[in-house]
Motif scaffolding. Structure first.
Motif, PDB file in Angstrom:
ATOM      1  N   THR A 285       0.813  -1.217   0.000  1.00 45.52           N
ATOM      2  CA  THR A 285       0.000   0.000   0.000  1.00 45.52           C
ATOM      3  C   THR A 285       0.848   1.269   0.000  1.00 45.52           C
ATOM      4  O   THR A 285       0.317   2.373  -0.040  1.00 45.52           O
ATOM      5  CB  THR A 285      -0.928   0.054   1.232  1.00 45.52           C
ATOM      6  OG1 THR A 285      -0.127   0.007   2.427  1.00 45.52           O
ATOM      7  CG2 THR A 285      -1.910  -1.102   1.224  1.00 45.52           C
ATOM      8  N   GLU A 286       2.176   1.120   0.049  1.00 42.37           N
ATOM      9  CA  GLU A 286       3.058   2.276   0.001  1.00 42.37           C
ATOM     10  C   GLU A 286       4.387   1.876  -0.617  1.00 42.37           C
ATOM     11  O   GLU A 286       4.714   0.695  -0.701  1.00 42.37           O
ATOM     12  CB  GLU A 286       3.271   2.877   1.399  1.00 42.37           C
ATOM     13  CG  GLU A 286       3.951   1.951   2.381  1.00 42.37           C
ATOM     14  CD  GLU A 286       4.159   2.589   3.748  1.00 42.37           C
ATOM     15  OE1 GLU A 286       3.511   3.615   4.033  1.00 42.37           O
ATOM     16  OE2 GLU A 286       4.973   2.061   4.518  1.00 42.37           O
ATOM     17  N   ARG A 287       5.139   2.857  -1.065  1.00 39.32           N
ATOM     18  CA  ARG A 287       6.441   2.594  -1.658  1.00 39.32           C
ATOM     19  C   ARG A 287       7.326   3.823  -1.478  1.00 39.32           C
ATOM     20  O   ARG A 287       6.856   4.905  -1.105  1.00 39.32           O
ATOM     21  CB  ARG A 287       6.304   2.241  -3.127  1.00 39.32           C
ATOM     22  CG  ARG A 287       5.772   3.339  -4.020  1.00 39.32           C
ATOM     23  CD  ARG A 287       6.225   3.149  -5.457  1.00 39.32           C
ATOM     24  NE  ARG A 287       7.679   3.206  -5.528  1.00 39.32           N
ATOM     25  CZ  ARG A 287       8.419   2.485  -6.377  1.00 39.32           C
ATOM     26  NH1 ARG A 287       7.842   1.681  -7.237  1.00 39.32           N
ATOM     27  NH2 ARG A 287       9.737   2.596  -6.383  1.00 39.32           N
ATOM     28  N   VAL A 288       8.628   3.659  -1.775  1.00 33.48           N
ATOM     29  CA  VAL A 288       9.560   4.780  -1.700  1.00 33.48           C
ATOM     30  C   VAL A 288       9.548   5.521  -3.040  1.00 33.48           C
ATOM     31  O   VAL A 288       9.619   4.900  -4.096  1.00 33.48           O
ATOM     32  CB  VAL A 288      10.992   4.306  -1.378  1.00 33.48           C
ATOM     33  CG1 VAL A 288      11.919   5.509  -1.217  1.00 33.48           C
ATOM     34  CG2 VAL A 288      11.006   3.454  -0.116  1.00 33.48           C
ATOM     35  N   VAL A 289       9.459   6.846  -2.962  1.00 37.65           N
ATOM     36  CA  VAL A 289       9.457   7.695  -4.150  1.00 37.65           C
ATOM     37  C   VAL A 289      10.480   8.808  -3.961  1.00 37.65           C
ATOM     38  O   VAL A 289      10.512   9.460  -2.914  1.00 37.65           O
ATOM     39  CB  VAL A 289       8.066   8.324  -4.402  1.00 37.65           C
ATOM     40  CG1 VAL A 289       8.089   9.209  -5.644  1.00 37.65           C
ATOM     41  CG2 VAL A 289       6.998   7.245  -4.537  1.00 37.65           C
ATOM     42  N   THR A 290      11.329   9.021  -4.968  1.00 36.91           N
ATOM     43  CA  THR A 290      12.267  10.147  -4.968  1.00 36.91           C
ATOM     44  C   THR A 290      11.574  11.350  -5.597  1.00 36.91           C
ATOM     45  O   THR A 290      11.025  11.247  -6.689  1.00 36.91           O
ATOM     46  CB  THR A 290      13.529   9.816  -5.789  1.00 36.91           C
ATOM     47  OG1 THR A 290      14.153   8.645  -5.247  1.00 36.91           O
ATOM     48  CG2 THR A 290      14.523  10.972  -5.755  1.00 36.91           C
ATOM     49  N   VAL A 291      11.584  12.480  -4.902  1.00 39.18           N
ATOM     50  CA  VAL A 291      11.046  13.730  -5.454  1.00 39.18           C
ATOM     51  C   VAL A 291      12.225  14.683  -5.592  1.00 39.18           C
ATOM     52  O   VAL A 291      12.835  15.079  -4.588  1.00 39.18           O
ATOM     53  CB  VAL A 291       9.958  14.340  -4.552  1.00 39.18           C
ATOM     54  CG1 VAL A 291       9.293  15.532  -5.245  1.00 39.18           C
ATOM     55  CG2 VAL A 291       8.905  13.291  -4.199  1.00 39.18           C
ATOM     56  N   THR A 292      12.587  15.036  -6.831  1.00 34.01           N
ATOM     57  CA  THR A 292      13.878  15.677  -7.044  1.00 34.01           C
ATOM     58  C   THR A 292      13.879  16.634  -8.234  1.00 34.01           C
ATOM     59  O   THR A 292      12.903  16.731  -8.979  1.00 34.01           O
ATOM     60  CB  THR A 292      14.955  14.575  -7.230  1.00 34.01           C
ATOM     61  OG1 THR A 292      16.242  15.169  -7.308  1.00 34.01           O
ATOM     62  CG2 THR A 292      14.689  13.763  -8.493  1.00 34.01           C
ATOM     63  N   GLY A 293      14.978  17.311  -8.397  1.00 35.29           N
ATOM     64  CA  GLY A 293      15.168  18.279  -9.466  1.00 35.29           C
ATOM     65  C   GLY A 293      16.231  19.271  -9.016  1.00 35.29           C
ATOM     66  O   GLY A 293      16.395  19.532  -7.815  1.00 35.29           O
TER      67      GLY A 293
END
Length: 442
Positions: A285-293
């Protein structure tokens, strides 16, 4: 000399801005938008209705075929509607909208999961847990994981490969997971080795992640059957065919699968999800996400609930910087630009990349100069310039004969083209048409 695949490949700037950022937990969203097609195969069958109360982890859409996957509610709350929403593909897909119950404590508790090393389940029970928990390939392919575990008697699989390469620029979700959950990943590998009756497993990690290589070597030192292979930094080494060639020197036949050469490949994120499912009965129901730039104020890695609007993630890192041109679901090479920030996170969302005008702009497309650079870098040994021309001219039967379906869509050809030709765009389009024609014929 470090191992790598022999044919083609490139080395774009890595831009791993968030490699040193520990995984944080995203706040629980007020509303989640859960698509029912988050995997390769048949979309799941919705089993809830509007106004239904649902519990956290409850199945809300069930598998509707062998190549399909269960979908679970990431929150406790109320189904407000069954709707059609635009997902990362740009097309409207069926979705279950759930309003989070702000009074339900289960939504906000952060559970502790002490390491459990002992494996008590049988092969059959492990397979059932993976099916029940809705686990799919978290490296981006989203292939239902139980299919790889349901081996027939005539399959002679002797090696499990764990994909910790994460060769896509900017993305660091797998890197951080290896750093923070190494012991759990090793137990997850042992679970699969037990389920598949395999005595050998190899974790492939590129050499730009020396800290992860060190941590996993330490975590696996008491397991003779598990090795860690340091690989040369080269894109697209995370593609399973390239990874198999780099580590085992085996070549998957055209149109074939890894198990044709005795190999099963799983991403490290998938391995951790399997550990959680088998040892703690936790669904995906969840996962790791990279939020970047490059211009993001606080680029980070997050534990994110499936169905969270991407807008929430962007707000959490400081909002969109001035001059933003594109928001990409995934990395810059294989990711796809999204139309708006209402698109939800799915099981296949590994990263959100925000890029500005300079980085997003393409040069003006010019005539092909027959330099052959696209051929040199193609890891599949194709002729991308030819495949683009055939797709552009509607010559789909010949494109099929020239192995267009073998393309892994890595984007290396477009990256190196001095004429800025949209090679991958046309090849993707050509593949979609060829696939429809092949399906109709069959």
């Amino acid at each position: 000399m470090l191992k790598t695949f022999p044919k083609g490949g490139i080395h774009p700037p890595e831009n791993k801005i968030t490699s040193g950022k520990e995984i944080k937990r995203m706040p629980v969203p007020k509303v989640v938008y859960v698509p029912i097609a988050q995997h390769i195969g048949i979309p799941s069958e919705i089993i809830v209705d509007r106004k239904d109360k649902v519990q956290k982890g409850q199945v809300i859409a069930k598998t509707s075929g062998f190549v399909s996957s269960n979908i679970h509610s990431p929150v406790a709350g109320t189904v407000t509607k069954l709707d059609m929403i635009v997902d990362s593909s740009g097309y409207k897909k069926q979705c279950i909208v759930i309003r989070t119950d702000q009074k339900d404590e289960s939504n906000f508790e952060v559970k502790e999961y002490p390491l459990i090393k002992e494996i008590t389940l049988s092969q059959k029970d492990i397979l059932q847990h993976v099916i029940d928990s809705g686990i799919v390939g978290l490296g981006g392919a989203t292939f239902p994981s139980h299919v790889k575990l349901d081996l027939k008697n005539d399959n002679h699989v002797d090696c499990l490969l764990i994909n910790g390469v994460e060769c896509e620029p900017y993305l660091t979700a797998d890197h951080r997971l290896m750093m923070e959950k190494a012991d759990e990943i090793i137990v997850g590998i042992q679970i699969l080795m037990h389920a598949l009756h395999i005595k050998k497993a190899v974790i492939g990690i590129e050499n730009n992640k020396k800290d992860a290589i060190k941590v996993l070597k330490e975590a696996s030192k008491e397991n003779d059957g598990i090795q860690v292979a340091a690989l040369q930094v080269k894109y697209p080494q995370g593609s399973e065919k390239q990874l198999i060639k780099a580590i085992l020197k085996r070549e998957v036949p055209k149109g074939g699968l890894p198990m044709d050469v005795g190999v099963i490949v799983h991403n490290v994120g998938t391995i951790f999800a399997i550990y959680q499912a088998v040892q703690y009965n936790e669904p995906l129901t969840e996962r790791v996400v990279t939020v970047t730039g490059k211009k993001i104020e606080d680029a980070s890695n997050f534990w994110v609930k499936i169905g969270t609007p991407i807008k929430d993630l962007v707000d959490e890192v400081g909002g969109l910087p001035e001059g933003t041109r594109k928001i990409v679901n995934g990395g810059p090479m294989m990711g796809k630009a999204i139309k708006n920030l209402d698109v939800p996170v799915t099981k296949g969302t590994s990263g959100i990349l925000v890029i500005d005008q300079n980085e997003a702009s393409r040069g003006e497309a010019k005539n092909c100069i027959r330099c052959g650079e696209c051929v040199d870098v193609c890891p599949m040994g194709l002729e991308p310039h030819l495949l683009m021309n055939l797709s552009e001219k509607g010559m789909y039967e010949r494109a099929s004969n020239e192995d267009i379906m073998t393309c892994i869509e890595c984007g290396s050809c477009s990256y190196v083209c001095p004429s800025h030709r949209p090679l991958l765009d046309y090849i993707r389009f050509g593949k979609s048409i060829v696939k429809k024609l092949q399906t109709a014929k069959n």
